[in-house]
Enzyme design. Structure first.
Site, PDB file in Angstrom:
ATOM      1  N   ASN A   1     -31.053  10.576  55.282  1.00 31.75           N
ATOM      2  CA  ASN A   1     -30.961  11.507  54.160  1.00 31.75           C
ATOM      3  C   ASN A   1     -31.961  12.661  54.253  1.00 31.75           C
ATOM      4  O   ASN A   1     -31.729  13.724  53.669  1.00 31.75           O
ATOM      5  CB  ASN A   1     -31.178  10.711  52.865  1.00 31.75           C
ATOM      6  CG  ASN A   1     -31.470  11.601  51.679  1.00 31.75           C
ATOM      7  OD1 ASN A   1     -30.571  12.201  51.103  1.00 31.75           O
ATOM      8  ND2 ASN A   1     -32.751  11.714  51.310  1.00 31.75           N
TER       9      ASN A   1
ATOM     10  N   TYR B   1     -29.263  25.847  59.153  1.00 27.60           N
ATOM     11  CA  TYR B   1     -28.826  24.721  58.310  1.00 27.60           C
ATOM     12  C   TYR B   1     -27.364  24.387  58.610  1.00 27.60           C
ATOM     13  O   TYR B   1     -27.018  23.218  58.823  1.00 27.60           O
ATOM     14  CB  TYR B   1     -29.023  25.092  56.838  1.00 27.60           C
ATOM     15  CG  TYR B   1     -28.831  23.934  55.877  1.00 27.60           C
ATOM     16  CD1 TYR B   1     -29.795  22.942  55.744  1.00 27.60           C
ATOM     17  CD2 TYR B   1     -27.685  23.842  55.091  1.00 27.60           C
ATOM     18  CE1 TYR B   1     -29.624  21.880  54.858  1.00 27.60           C
ATOM     19  CE2 TYR B   1     -27.506  22.790  54.198  1.00 27.60           C
ATOM     20  CZ  TYR B   1     -28.479  21.813  54.087  1.00 27.60           C
ATOM     21  OH  TYR B   1     -28.306  20.767  53.200  1.00 27.60           O
TER      22      TYR B   1
ATOM     23  N   ASP C   1     -41.996  10.412  59.377  1.00 25.31           N
ATOM     24  CA  ASP C   1     -41.602  11.774  59.740  1.00 25.31           C
ATOM     25  C   ASP C   1     -40.433  11.602  60.701  1.00 25.31           C
ATOM     26  O   ASP C   1     -40.606  11.070  61.818  1.00 25.31           O
ATOM     27  CB  ASP C   1     -42.774  12.501  60.417  1.00 25.31           C
ATOM     28  CG  ASP C   1     -42.397  13.904  60.883  1.00 25.31           C
ATOM     29  OD1 ASP C   1     -41.184  14.198  61.023  1.00 25.31           O
ATOM     30  OD2 ASP C   1     -43.308  14.716  61.119  1.00 25.31           O
TER      31      ASP C   1
ATOM     32  N   ARG D   1     -37.831  11.356  46.925  1.00 24.92           N
ATOM     33  CA  ARG D   1     -37.389  12.154  45.766  1.00 24.92           C
ATOM     34  C   ARG D   1     -35.909  12.539  45.951  1.00 24.92           C
ATOM     35  O   ARG D   1     -35.282  12.193  46.956  1.00 24.92           O
ATOM     36  CB  ARG D   1     -38.256  13.403  45.613  1.00 24.92           C
ATOM     37  CG  ARG D   1     -38.000  14.431  46.686  1.00 24.92           C
ATOM     38  CD  ARG D   1     -38.828  15.683  46.488  1.00 24.92           C
ATOM     39  NE  ARG D   1     -38.206  16.795  47.191  1.00 24.92           N
ATOM     40  CZ  ARG D   1     -38.806  17.939  47.491  1.00 24.92           C
ATOM     41  NH1 ARG D   1     -40.055  18.130  47.139  1.00 24.92           N
ATOM     42  NH2 ARG D   1     -38.148  18.886  48.113  1.00 24.92           N
TER      43      ARG D   1
ATOM     44  N   THR E   1     -31.208  19.193  42.866  1.00 24.22           N
ATOM     45  CA  THR E   1     -32.483  18.585  43.282  1.00 24.22           C
ATOM     46  C   THR E   1     -33.460  19.729  43.566  1.00 24.22           C
ATOM     47  O   THR E   1     -33.082  20.905  43.584  1.00 24.22           O
ATOM     48  CB  THR E   1     -32.335  17.745  44.575  1.00 24.22           C
ATOM     49  OG1 THR E   1     -32.021  18.630  45.651  1.00 24.22           O
ATOM     50  CG2 THR E   1     -31.260  16.681  44.441  1.00 24.22           C
TER      51      THR E   1
HETATM   52  P1  NAD Z   1     -34.979  17.077  48.443  1.00 24.86           P
HETATM   53  O1  NAD Z   1     -35.673  18.253  49.018  1.00 24.86           O
HETATM   54  O2  NAD Z   1     -35.311  16.660  47.064  1.00 24.86           O
HETATM   55  O3  NAD Z   1     -35.162  15.795  49.387  1.00 24.86           O
HETATM   56  C1  NAD Z   1     -35.339  15.880  50.761  1.00 24.86           C
HETATM   57  C2  NAD Z   1     -36.319  14.797  51.168  1.00 24.86           C
HETATM   58  O4  NAD Z   1     -36.480  14.842  52.602  1.00 24.86           O
HETATM   59  C3  NAD Z   1     -37.718  14.999  50.554  1.00 24.86           C
HETATM   60  O5  NAD Z   1     -38.189  13.813  49.995  1.00 24.86           O
HETATM   61  C4  NAD Z   1     -38.552  15.439  51.749  1.00 24.86           C
HETATM   62  O6  NAD Z   1     -39.922  15.094  51.642  1.00 24.86           O
HETATM   63  C5  NAD Z   1     -37.856  14.687  52.870  1.00 24.86           C
HETATM   64  N1  NAD Z   1     -38.213  15.221  54.193  1.00 24.86           N
HETATM   65  C6  NAD Z   1     -38.294  16.520  54.583  1.00 24.86           C
HETATM   66  N2  NAD Z   1     -38.733  16.581  55.854  1.00 24.86           N
HETATM   67  C7  NAD Z   1     -38.910  15.296  56.276  1.00 24.86           C
HETATM   68  C8  NAD Z   1     -39.338  14.703  57.494  1.00 24.86           C
HETATM   69  N3  NAD Z   1     -39.706  15.459  58.561  1.00 24.86           N
HETATM   70  N4  NAD Z   1     -39.400  13.363  57.586  1.00 24.86           N
HETATM   71  C9  NAD Z   1     -39.053  12.593  56.503  1.00 24.86           C
HETATM   72  N5  NAD Z   1     -38.663  13.097  55.327  1.00 24.86           N
HETATM   73  C10 NAD Z   1     -38.586  14.434  55.221  1.00 24.86           C
HETATM   74  O7  NAD Z   1     -33.411  17.413  48.550  1.00 24.86           O
HETATM   75  P2  NAD Z   1     -32.091  16.529  48.388  1.00 24.86           P
HETATM   76  O8  NAD Z   1     -31.075  17.381  47.735  1.00 24.86           O
HETATM   77  O9  NAD Z   1     -32.398  15.207  47.830  1.00 24.86           O
HETATM   78  O10 NAD Z   1     -31.668  16.373  49.940  1.00 24.86           O
HETATM   79  C11 NAD Z   1     -31.214  15.171  50.520  1.00 24.86           C
HETATM   80  C12 NAD Z   1     -30.218  15.487  51.622  1.00 24.86           C
HETATM   81  O11 NAD Z   1     -29.033  16.064  51.060  1.00 24.86           O
HETATM   82  C13 NAD Z   1     -30.712  16.478  52.671  1.00 24.86           C
HETATM   83  O12 NAD Z   1     -30.309  16.061  53.960  1.00 24.86           O
HETATM   84  C14 NAD Z   1     -29.986  17.760  52.295  1.00 24.86           C
HETATM   85  O13 NAD Z   1     -29.839  18.640  53.399  1.00 24.86           O
HETATM   86  C15 NAD Z   1     -28.685  17.215  51.799  1.00 24.86           C
HETATM   87  N6  NAD Z   1     -27.916  18.123  50.939  1.00 24.86           N
HETATM   88  C16 NAD Z   1     -28.463  18.604  49.794  1.00 24.86           C
HETATM   89  C17 NAD Z   1     -27.714  19.449  48.985  1.00 24.86           C
HETATM   90  C18 NAD Z   1     -28.234  20.002  47.678  1.00 24.86           C
HETATM   91  O14 NAD Z   1     -27.591  20.904  47.130  1.00 24.86           O
HETATM   92  N7  NAD Z   1     -29.328  19.496  47.126  1.00 24.86           N
HETATM   93  C19 NAD Z   1     -26.424  19.804  49.369  1.00 24.86           C
HETATM   94  C20 NAD Z   1     -25.901  19.296  50.557  1.00 24.86           C
HETATM   95  C21 NAD Z   1     -26.655  18.444  51.323  1.00 24.86           C
END
Ligand code: NAD
Length: 249
Positions: free
Chosen positions: A91, A156, A64, A16, A191
């Site tokens: 990611n 974080y 995982d 996702r 997201t």
């Molecule tokens: P999201 O929560 O939609 O996606 C994160 C995904 O990681 C999910 O599908 C979740 O199931 C998966 N995940 C969590 N734990 C896991 C594990 N142990 N093993 C495998 N998969 C696992 O959020 P997103 O915004 O799509 O996040 C993607 C990346 O971007 C992340 O690393 C997040 O820290 C980073 N990020 C997000 C933002 C934001 O504002 N959304 C900003 C900066 C960085």
């Protein structure tokens, strides 16, 4: 189109959000994609959706990122299904807003294990497969939280800062083998991850961002695509900020 033709990509946390957007974009650009996540049903659904008719262009694996055995199985899937591995997008991540004293040891360990150890394990498992191909591109998703601090989200910040330097260390170590490693630093991206931020805090944030809005997953995915593709063939150990100008303030 076809900027990833002939390449095989593994995307962690690909079921996702930004990871799923990258999986869709990569397939449109000609890649074969392995979607790894703990959200098995969502990952399978996405793989079915983007695979299309005829030859499979995407498959899902249970991954995982804290588990070495899962990483080995995911890389084996890339080799078995699609013949190798060229691109890893680290990611997967979890977000929490707890400050330093409010962070329990259990919370600390889970954030470090997923956001930091998971990135190291992913690179460690992917590199031998990339070496077999003679090149590779690793894109590690950090955050603007890996560049500056704030009033909360202590674990974080710590893990995303670690991802930034893990990327540079790996970039230097593998540059001679033509395996490139770069980090991407998104700002606030719309997201499900940021649903935990109270609406008024989210609104206030918009006022601070020079572009006055949150980013869309596609806006990060396009930068990840550039780094994954041969368009960035001389780019390694670099950090790419995708934040509407926030880090420039
Ligand atoms: P999201 O929560 O939609 O996606 C994160 C995904 O990681 C999910 O599908 C979740 O199931 C998966 N995940 C969590 N734990 C896991 C594990 N142990 N093993 C495998 N998969 C696992 O959020 P997103 O915004 O799509 O996040 C993607 C990346 O971007 C992340 O690393 C997040 O820290 C980073 N990020 C997000 C933002 C934001 O504002 N959304 C900003 C900066 C960085």
């Amino acid at each position: 189109m076809d900027r990833l033709k002939g390449k095989v990509a593994l995307i962690s946390g690909g079921a996702r959000g930004q990871g799923a957007t990258e999986a869709r974009l990569f397939v449109r650009e000609g890649a074969k994609v392995v979607v790894g996540d703990v959200l098995d049903e969502q990952a399978r659904q996405l793989a079915r959706e983007i695979s299309g008719q005829g030859d499979a262009r995407a498959v899902a694996v249970h991954l995982d990122v804290t588990r070495a055995a899962d990483w080995r199985a995911a890389v084996d899937t890339c080799i078995r299904e699609f013949g190798g591995l060229d691109i890893l997008v680290n990611n997967a991540g979890i977000f929490n807003m707890s400050g330093l004293e409010d962070t329990s040891e259990e919370l600390w360990d889970s954030i470090v294990n997923i956001n930091q150890k998971g990135v190291w394990l992913g690179m460690k498992t992917a590199v031998p497969a990339m070496r077999q191909r003679g090149s590779g591109s690793i894109v590690n998703i950090s955050s603007v939280a890996g560049l500056t601090g704030s009033t909360g989200s202590t674990a974080y910040h710590g893990t995303k800062g670690a991802v930034r330097l893990l990327s540079k260390a790996a970039a230097v170590q593998y540059a001679a083998e033509n395996i490139r490693v770069n980090s991407v630093h998104p700002g606030l991206i719309a997201t499900q991850m940021i649903d935990i931020i109270p609406p008024e805090q989210r609104q206030a944030f918009h006022a601070v961002v020079p572009m006055r809005r949150e980013g869309r997953p596609e806006e990060v995915a396009n930068v990840v695509l550039f780094l994954a593709s041969d368009d960035s063939s001389y780019v390694t150990g670099a950090e790419f900020v995708v934040d509407g100008g926030l880090n420039a303030v």
